[in-house]
Design an enzyme around this catalytic site. Structure first.
Site, PDB file in Angstrom:
ATOM      1  N   ASN A   1     -74.763 -16.418  22.977  1.00  0.00           N
ATOM      2  CA  ASN A   1     -75.260 -17.778  23.449  1.00  0.00           C
ATOM      3  C   ASN A   1     -73.965 -18.785  23.202  1.00  0.00           C
ATOM      4  O   ASN A   1     -74.185 -19.839  23.937  1.00  0.00           O
ATOM      5  CB  ASN A   1     -76.266 -18.335  21.933  1.00  0.00           C
TER       6      ASN A   1
ATOM      7  N   GLU B   1     -71.295 -14.262  10.615  1.00  0.00           N
ATOM      8  CA  GLU B   1     -71.827 -15.562  10.930  1.00  0.00           C
ATOM      9  C   GLU B   1     -73.022 -15.405  11.705  1.00  0.00           C
ATOM     10  O   GLU B   1     -73.075 -14.840  12.785  1.00  0.00           O
ATOM     11  CB  GLU B   1     -70.771 -16.199  12.174  1.00  0.00           C
TER      12      GLU B   1
ATOM     13  N   CYS C   1     -77.356 -21.277  16.597  1.00  0.00           N
ATOM     14  CA  CYS C   1     -77.416 -20.961  15.142  1.00  0.00           C
ATOM     15  C   CYS C   1     -77.895 -22.003  14.303  1.00  0.00           C
ATOM     16  O   CYS C   1     -78.367 -22.121  13.305  1.00  0.00           O
ATOM     17  CB  CYS C   1     -76.233 -20.048  14.841  1.00  0.00           C
TER      18      CYS C   1
HETATM   19  P1  NAD Z   1     -77.401  -9.619  18.024  1.00  0.00           P
HETATM   20  O1  NAD Z   1     -77.421  -9.478  16.909  1.00  0.00           O
HETATM   21  O2  NAD Z   1     -78.611  -9.142  19.003  1.00  0.00           O
HETATM   22  O3  NAD Z   1     -76.171  -9.040  19.199  1.00  0.00           O
HETATM   23  C1  NAD Z   1     -74.826  -9.693  18.540  1.00  0.00           C
HETATM   24  C2  NAD Z   1     -73.783  -8.372  19.216  1.00  0.00           C
HETATM   25  O4  NAD Z   1     -73.945  -7.467  18.215  1.00  0.00           O
HETATM   26  C3  NAD Z   1     -74.002  -8.118  20.443  1.00  0.00           C
HETATM   27  O5  NAD Z   1     -72.491  -7.910  20.926  1.00  0.00           O
HETATM   28  C4  NAD Z   1     -74.669  -6.678  20.161  1.00  0.00           C
HETATM   29  O6  NAD Z   1     -74.097  -5.807  21.229  1.00  0.00           O
HETATM   30  C5  NAD Z   1     -73.839  -6.156  18.901  1.00  0.00           C
HETATM   31  N1  NAD Z   1     -74.649  -5.116  18.374  1.00  0.00           N
HETATM   32  C6  NAD Z   1     -76.061  -4.956  18.327  1.00  0.00           C
HETATM   33  N2  NAD Z   1     -76.222  -3.911  17.711  1.00  0.00           N
HETATM   34  C7  NAD Z   1     -75.075  -3.319  17.032  1.00  0.00           C
HETATM   35  C8  NAD Z   1     -74.934  -2.346  16.060  1.00  0.00           C
HETATM   36  N3  NAD Z   1     -75.776  -1.535  15.874  1.00  0.00           N
HETATM   37  N4  NAD Z   1     -73.658  -2.166  15.857  1.00  0.00           N
HETATM   38  C9  NAD Z   1     -72.578  -3.135  16.364  1.00  0.00           C
HETATM   39  N5  NAD Z   1     -72.803  -4.040  16.950  1.00  0.00           N
HETATM   40  C10 NAD Z   1     -74.046  -4.200  17.518  1.00  0.00           C
HETATM   41  O7  NAD Z   1     -77.211 -11.260  18.441  1.00  0.00           O
HETATM   42  P2  NAD Z   1     -77.525 -12.113  19.865  1.00  0.00           P
HETATM   43  O8  NAD Z   1     -79.173 -12.005  20.119  1.00  0.00           O
HETATM   44  O9  NAD Z   1     -76.414 -11.815  20.643  1.00  0.00           O
HETATM   45  O10 NAD Z   1     -77.368 -13.456  19.191  1.00  0.00           O
HETATM   46  C11 NAD Z   1     -78.022 -14.239  18.611  1.00  0.00           C
HETATM   47  C12 NAD Z   1     -77.939 -14.549  17.228  1.00  0.00           C
HETATM   48  O11 NAD Z   1     -76.695 -14.865  16.807  1.00  0.00           O
HETATM   49  C13 NAD Z   1     -78.906 -15.432  16.321  1.00  0.00           C
HETATM   50  O12 NAD Z   1     -79.569 -14.899  15.280  1.00  0.00           O
HETATM   51  C14 NAD Z   1     -77.979 -16.653  16.206  1.00  0.00           C
HETATM   52  O13 NAD Z   1     -78.474 -17.540  15.169  1.00  0.00           O
HETATM   53  C15 NAD Z   1     -76.617 -15.761  15.867  1.00  0.00           C
HETATM   54  N6  NAD Z   1     -75.411 -16.639  15.847  1.00  0.00           N
HETATM   55  C16 NAD Z   1     -74.823 -16.976  14.790  1.00  0.00           C
HETATM   56  C17 NAD Z   1     -73.721 -17.929  14.840  1.00  0.00           C
HETATM   57  C18 NAD Z   1     -72.943 -18.420  13.816  1.00  0.00           C
HETATM   58  O14 NAD Z   1     -71.548 -18.913  13.805  1.00  0.00           O
HETATM   59  N7  NAD Z   1     -73.473 -18.291  12.471  1.00  0.00           N
HETATM   60  C19 NAD Z   1     -73.297 -18.459  16.134  1.00  0.00           C
HETATM   61  C20 NAD Z   1     -73.854 -17.916  17.095  1.00  0.00           C
HETATM   62  C21 NAD Z   1     -75.135 -17.181  17.172  1.00  0.00           C
END
Ligand code: NAD
Length: 484
Positions: A156, A252, A286
């Site tokens: 995002n 995060e 988020c």
């Molecule tokens: P996601 O958890 O689906 O993916 C995030 C990353 O994790 C991607 O690069 C993905 O390829 C990787 N990933 C997936 N499975 C994995 C595994 N088994 N092992 C290691 N890596 C793996 O999240 P998304 O859909 O890309 O993003 C949305 C989420 O991120 C929302 O929940 C949002 O709130 C959160 N977010 C949090 C913050 C914060 O700073 N707190 C900021 C932005 C987004």
């Protein structure tokens, strides 16, 4: 016939490399093909860690003034190529060109703050004479780099969230491997280009593109990786925490952020801030506003105002300056959001505006009367939907705001100092924004959550703490004293 285009390469140990197996990258708004990136394998991930081992030695030996110069040159590169970076974000992701341009500006800030913070990584002296028998000892601790950091990022904020990992890692003298989201890897690769141009020595930074399962997990489990810095969803975060073993983890994660509107607030201002906080980046944020608790006496006024304002949000082509909101990251996500809203409406929620999907686009949606047993009431929506709740007073608002498994940020609109302070003290979150919605952040503040929203804090200075370890140095001066 699809012509074979030359795709983007990934960046491993200072080399741009390609692979036969690739991941297709699409523009979410019309599903048009943009390019490909390599689909790295487990072997590629292992090789990247080997390169990072050399990088960790190199990075730790870079003097602080040089780290600062590299970060400044990278920031300068991003700022002078602002248009290219913004177009990349707005093409591969959901953001409109206006939102993307502001993300590029924030990335420049993040790198410049990292440059500044590099000079402030200090330790302190230790009063050893606090312990009887240790009067002749003096010493100090300083902070040394942790080594190799694996950073896994979401779709995002495909540029600035990556900068929030690379900036502090380099400021602190570490090697870092980025595994960006497979939906939006192009901005991260472009940022690697900025660091190459800035003269970052080989091996210090890698950006490896591939699946979370193969590449992500290999990095997470690797014993040479000393820290996993993850930004993404709760389920993925929990899985990573289980896999990581004995290493630091920064998490995060998501949220369903609350904002409280009390009867003395400026209703127009509160509604405007909530509309911006709920629908920017198509709600894929988020700290986006998901649940609004409004004091009963001003509920009708606030509801009318937010519905009116939500209806003015202009959906459309992301590349147009006049567009306020683009699509979700893909149609699957838009369908997920649609299903959550439909479930709530079927269970008795009132749809005040929106609720319409077209491909990956989902209209800004406002719901009220959402029953507690709907998924949307407790889970993170991560889409352009906001829920309105009527409350008697601040006490009830705080109780309801806290009654979820997340706790990232919260907002409160009130002019009464006592109420603001009560909210600041009692809301279980990482940050309380007074007279702002939950969606307020600057890049230099500590940022992170409690409960299911995460562990640790980003915000450069705070990330640097996690990316370094204290080392104690003690001098036994007995002989010195005897000479006097
Ligand atoms: P996601 O958890 O689906 O993916 C995030 C990353 O994790 C991607 O690069 C993905 O390829 C990787 N990933 C997936 N499975 C994995 C595994 N088994 N092992 C290691 N890596 C793996 O999240 P998304 O859909 O890309 O993003 C949305 C989420 O991120 C929302 O929940 C949002 O709130 C959160 N977010 C949090 C913050 C914060 O700073 N707190 C900021 C932005 C987004």
């Amino acid at each position: 016939m699809k012509t074979k285009t030359k795709g983007r390469r990934m960046f491993i140990g200072g080399e741009w490399v390609e692979r036969d197996h690739v991941i297709d990258i699409y523009d979410p708004q019309d599903h048009s093909f943009i390019t490909t990136v390599p689909k790295a394998t487990v072997e590629d991930a292992l090789f990247t860690v080997e390169m990072a081992k050399k990088g960790a030695e190199t990075a730790a030996a870079i003097p602080v003034h040089e780290r600062m110069a590299i970060l400044e040159r990278a920031a300068h590169y991003v700022s002078t190529h602002q248009k290219r970076f913004a177009e990349t974000i707005a093409r591969e992701g959901s953001k409109t060109i206006r939102e993307a341009t502001s993300e590029v500006d924030r990335c420049v800030q993040t790198l410049r703050i990292s440059q500044e913070e590099a000079r402030r990584i200090h330790g302190e002296t230790i009063p050893f004479d606090q312990m009887p028998g240790h009067e002749d000892r003096v010493g100090y601790y300083y902070r040394f780099p942790i080594g190799i950091i694996a950073a896994i990022t979401p779709f995002n904020d495909p540029l600035n969230l990556v900068a929030h990992k690379i900036g502090p890692a380099i400021a602190a003298g570490n090697a870092i491997i980025i595994k960006p989201s497979s939906l939006t890897p192009l901005s991260a690769l472009l940022l690697a280009e900025a660091f190459v141009e800035a003269g970052l020595p080989k091996h210090v930074l890698s950006v490896i593109t591939g699946s979370g399962k193969d590449v992500g997990e290999t990095l997470v489990k690797h014993p040479a990786v000393r820290m996993v810095s993850f930004t993404g969803g709760l389920k993925t975060g929990e899985h990573i925490a289980r896999q990581a073993g004995l290493k630091k983890i920064g998490m995060e994660l998501g949220s369903n952020c609350p904002t409280i509107v009390l009867e003395d607030a400026d209703i127009d201002e509160a509604a405007a801030a909530c509309v911006s906080g709920a629908f920017s980046a198509a709600g894929q944020n988020c700290i986006g506003v998901q649940r609004i608790f409004i004091q009963k006496t001003v509920y009708d006024q606030f509801e009318a105002e937010i519905v009116k304002k939500a209806r003015t949000v202009k959906l459309g082509d992301k590349q147009l300056e006049s567009t306020d909101m683009g699509p979700l990251i893909n149609e699957t996500e838009a369908r997920r959001v649609e299903a959550l809203v439909n479930e709530a409406v079927e269970k008795g929620a009132t749809l005040l505006t929106g609720g319409v999907r077209e491909g990956a686009f989902y209209a800004p949606t406002v719901l009220s009367n959402v029953p507690d047993h709907c998924q949307i009431a407790d889970e993170e929506i991560f889409g352009p939907v906001v829920l309105l709740y009527q409350v008697i007073d601040l006490h009830e608002a705080i109780e309801k705001a806290n009654n979820v498994d997340y706790g990232l940020q919260a907002g409160i609109f009130t002019n009464r100092i006592d109420d603001a302070m009560t909210a600041a003290r009692c809301l279980h979150v990482g940050g309380v924004m007074i007279n702002d919605s939950s969606d307020y952040r600057i890049d230099g503040m500590p940022f992170g959550g409690v409960k299911g929203s995460g562990l640790g804090r980003e915000g450069i200075r705070f990330a640097i703490q996690d990316m370094t370890e204290p080392k104690v140095v003690q001098f036994n001066l007995k002989k010195d004293r005897n000479r006097l």
